[in-house]
Write a protein that holds these residues in place. Structure first.
Motif, PDB file in Angstrom:
ATOM      1  N   ALA A  18       0.836  -1.202   0.000  1.00 17.16           N
ATOM      2  CA  ALA A  18       0.000   0.000   0.000  1.00 17.16           C
ATOM      3  C   ALA A  18       0.870   1.251   0.000  1.00 17.16           C
ATOM      4  N   GLU A  19       1.936   1.236   0.783  1.00 17.38           N
ATOM      5  CA  GLU A  19       2.801   2.417   0.897  1.00 17.38           C
ATOM      6  C   GLU A  19       3.586   2.675  -0.386  1.00 17.38           C
ATOM      7  N   VAL A  20       4.138   1.623  -0.987  1.00 17.70           N
ATOM      8  CA  VAL A  20       5.035   1.792  -2.132  1.00 17.70           C
ATOM      9  C   VAL A  20       4.258   1.866  -3.438  1.00 17.70           C
ATOM     10  N   PHE A  21       3.281   0.987  -3.618  1.00 18.15           N
ATOM     11  CA  PHE A  21       2.566   0.891  -4.893  1.00 18.15           C
ATOM     12  C   PHE A  21       1.163   1.492  -4.859  1.00 18.15           C
ATOM     13  N   GLY A  22       0.656   1.794  -3.676  1.00 19.54           N
ATOM     14  CA  GLY A  22      -0.693   2.332  -3.588  1.00 19.54           C
ATOM     15  C   GLY A  22      -1.765   1.328  -3.935  1.00 19.54           C
ATOM     16  N   ILE A  23      -1.559   0.062  -3.565  1.00 18.19           N
ATOM     17  CA  ILE A  23      -2.536  -0.984  -3.869  1.00 18.19           C
ATOM     18  C   ILE A  23      -2.970  -1.697  -2.594  1.00 18.19           C
ATOM     19  N   ASP A  24      -4.212  -2.168  -2.621  1.00 15.36           N
ATOM     20  CA  ASP A  24      -4.703  -3.069  -1.574  1.00 15.36           C
ATOM     21  C   ASP A  24      -4.393  -4.494  -2.014  1.00 15.36           C
ATOM     22  N   ALA A  25      -3.722  -5.252  -1.171  1.00 20.35           N
ATOM     23  CA  ALA A  25      -3.337  -6.622  -1.524  1.00 20.35           C
ATOM     24  C   ALA A  25      -3.372  -7.500  -0.289  1.00 20.35           C
ATOM     25  N   GLU A  26      -3.610  -8.771  -0.546  1.00 17.80           N
ATOM     26  CA  GLU A  26      -3.553  -9.770   0.514  1.00 17.80           C
ATOM     27  C   GLU A  26      -2.314 -10.621   0.289  1.00 17.80           C
ATOM     28  N   VAL A  27      -1.498 -10.763   1.318  1.00 14.00           N
ATOM     29  CA  VAL A  27      -0.270 -11.541   1.250  1.00 14.00           C
ATOM     30  C   VAL A  27      -0.405 -12.705   2.225  1.00 14.00           C
ATOM     31  N   MET A  28      -0.264 -13.922   1.684  1.00 18.07           N
ATOM     32  CA  MET A  28      -0.417 -15.114   2.508  1.00 18.07           C
ATOM     33  C   MET A  28       0.776 -16.034   2.318  1.00 18.07           C
ATOM     34  N   PRO A  29       1.224 -16.726   3.360  1.00 20.28           N
ATOM     35  CA  PRO A  29       2.282 -17.719   3.190  1.00 20.28           C
ATOM     36  C   PRO A  29       1.828 -18.829   2.252  1.00 20.28           C
ATOM     37  N   SER A  30       2.795 -19.351   1.467  1.00 19.73           N
ATOM     38  CA  SER A  30       2.486 -20.482   0.587  1.00 19.73           C
ATOM     39  C   SER A  30       3.709 -21.376   0.522  1.00 19.73           C
ATOM     40  N   GLY A  31       3.545 -22.522  -0.139  1.00 16.39           N
ATOM     41  CA  GLY A  31       4.656 -23.459  -0.234  1.00 16.39           C
ATOM     42  C   GLY A  31       5.843 -22.895  -0.970  1.00 16.39           C
ATOM     43  N   SER A  32       5.631 -21.954  -1.904  1.00 16.24           N
ATOM     44  CA  SER A  32       6.721 -21.377  -2.679  1.00 16.24           C
ATOM     45  C   SER A  32       7.208 -20.050  -2.098  1.00 16.24           C
ATOM     46  N   GLY A  33       6.700 -19.670  -0.935  1.00 20.55           N
ATOM     47  CA  GLY A  33       7.100 -18.416  -0.308  1.00 20.55           C
ATOM     48  C   GLY A  33       5.884 -17.668   0.181  1.00 20.55           C
ATOM     49  N   VAL A  34       5.338 -16.782  -0.680  1.00 17.01           N
ATOM     50  CA  VAL A  34       4.093 -16.110  -0.349  1.00 17.01           C
ATOM     51  C   VAL A  34       3.217 -16.087  -1.587  1.00 17.01           C
ATOM     52  N   SER A  35       1.909 -15.997  -1.375  1.00 21.86           N
ATOM     53  CA  SER A  35       0.981 -15.774  -2.489  1.00 21.86           C
ATOM     54  C   SER A  35       0.429 -14.371  -2.350  1.00 21.86           C
ATOM     55  N   LEU A  36       0.149 -13.753  -3.486  1.00 22.36           N
ATOM     56  CA  LEU A  36      -0.233 -12.356  -3.505  1.00 22.36           C
ATOM     57  C   LEU A  36      -1.515 -12.193  -4.308  1.00 22.36           C
ATOM     58  N   THR A  37      -2.502 -11.542  -3.720  1.00 21.02           N
ATOM     59  CA  THR A  37      -3.744 -11.232  -4.420  1.00 21.02           C
ATOM     60  C   THR A  37      -3.966  -9.731  -4.321  1.00 21.02           C
ATOM     61  N   VAL A  38      -4.037  -9.065  -5.477  1.00 17.75           N
ATOM     62  CA  VAL A  38      -4.234  -7.625  -5.515  1.00 17.75           C
ATOM     63  C   VAL A  38      -5.711  -7.335  -5.711  1.00 17.75           C
ATOM     64  N   ALA A  39      -6.299  -6.564  -4.785  1.00 11.42           N
ATOM     65  CA  ALA A  39      -7.712  -6.241  -4.868  1.00 11.42           C
ATOM     66  C   ALA A  39      -7.964  -5.001  -5.701  1.00 11.42           C
ATOM     67  N   GLY A  40      -6.998  -4.083  -5.743  1.00 11.38           N
ATOM     68  CA  GLY A  40      -7.175  -2.844  -6.502  1.00 11.38           C
ATOM     69  C   GLY A  40      -6.419  -1.711  -5.857  1.00 11.38           C
ATOM     70  N   PRO A  41      -6.672  -0.472  -6.295  1.00 13.86           N
ATOM     71  CA  PRO A  41      -5.998   0.690  -5.708  1.00 13.86           C
ATOM     72  C   PRO A  41      -6.333   0.832  -4.210  1.00 13.86           C
ATOM     73  N   ALA A  42      -5.323   1.255  -3.458  1.00 18.25           N
ATOM     74  CA  ALA A  42      -5.559   1.489  -2.029  1.00 18.25           C
ATOM     75  C   ALA A  42      -6.475   2.695  -1.850  1.00 18.25           C
ATOM     76  N   ARG A  43      -7.311   2.629  -0.840  1.00 16.93           N
ATOM     77  CA  ARG A  43      -8.240   3.739  -0.575  1.00 16.93           C
ATOM     78  C   ARG A  43      -7.648   4.687   0.436  1.00 16.93           C
TER      79      ARG A  43
END
Length: 258
Positions: free
Chosen positions: A233-258
């Protein structure tokens, strides 16, 4: 000894600061991805790190030697660079374009030593260009030509490989294949630094992330250490969910940060 070390790099153009007090080290065996929004100074930092721009302040060492003191030939034997813009103005055969990666070793495209020819063959195989060797480079698609330029950089087999947005012209399959190529090059002992805009690729393949915003490095560490929703959110201005995964982390971007 680090393959590359930057110390306090600062650079301005037309009175505007583009890079400010940037310091980092690249170690052998590590794939480092440089990420940040457009205009954050990533390409300028790469050019400073390679000695292609003279900094206003700071210094760069490659294998312990000041980069600005190296001759172009000596520098080309230590670092292969794949710039963002890669024009090709003449219809050279693909093999000859890739063989240009061996120029720093005294090779000419039509006069390769056995060692040079083997390096070119390895690059062709790695980039899945078998069968393209005799094709004129100006007849290729954008994605195919991007792979040719990547093969040229890989053929140099330098300790340091630097690439600026190498997957920008590629479809998703080849984006992942190129990321895997960089990971393999790192795990074979090279230091690899590449700019990417696809954050999912960065989360999946990077050993280390360097984050830039407004010309400054704002974070530097592993994906697990630095990839967080608050930082995105701070660097890219996006809302995202970051979750641990077997390959490191998984990332889901919801859209621009509000």
């Amino acid at each position: 000894m680090s393959v590359l070390e930057t110390r306090g790099l600062t650079y301005s153009a037309e009175g505007r600061p583009l890079v400010e007090d940037a310091s980092f080290r690249l170690e052998p065996g590590e794939l480092t991805m440089l990420i940040g929004p457009n205009g954050s100074g990533k390409s300028t930092l790469l050019r400073l790190a390679l000695g292609l721009l003279a900094p206003d302040a700071g210094e760069v060492l490659i294998d312990g030697a000041g980069v600005r003191g190296l001759s172009p030939m000596a520098r080309a034997r230590k670092a292969a660079y794949l710039p963002q813009t890669r024009p090709l103005a003449w219809p050279m055969p693909v093999r000859d374009v890739i063989a240009l990666g061996r120029f720093a070793y005294g090779a000419a495209p039509g006069q390769l030593s056995a060692e040079d020819a083997a390096a070119v063959a390895r690059a062709i195989a790695a980039c899945r260009l078998a069968g393209f060797e005799s094709r004129a480079a100006d007849t290729l698609s954008g994605g195919e030509l991007a792979r040719v330029h990547l093969a040229r950089a890989l053929a140099a087999e330098t300790p340091l490989l630097v690439a600026d947005e190498p997957v920008a012209a590629l479809d998703p399959r080849y984006q992942h294949e190129v990321a895997q190529l960089f990971a393999a090059a790192a795990h074979e002992g090279r230091a690899v630094l590449t700019v990417v805009h696809d954050l999912t690729l960065a989360a999946r393949y990077a050993d280390r992330l360097i984050w830039m915003k407004d010309g400054r490095i704002v974070a530097d560490g592993s994906v697990a250490e630095t990839m967080a929703a608050e930082r995105l959110a701070e660097v890219f201005g996006i809302d995202a969910e970051v979750m641990p995964s077997g390959s490191g982390v998984s990332l889901t971007v919801a859209g621009p940060a509000r």
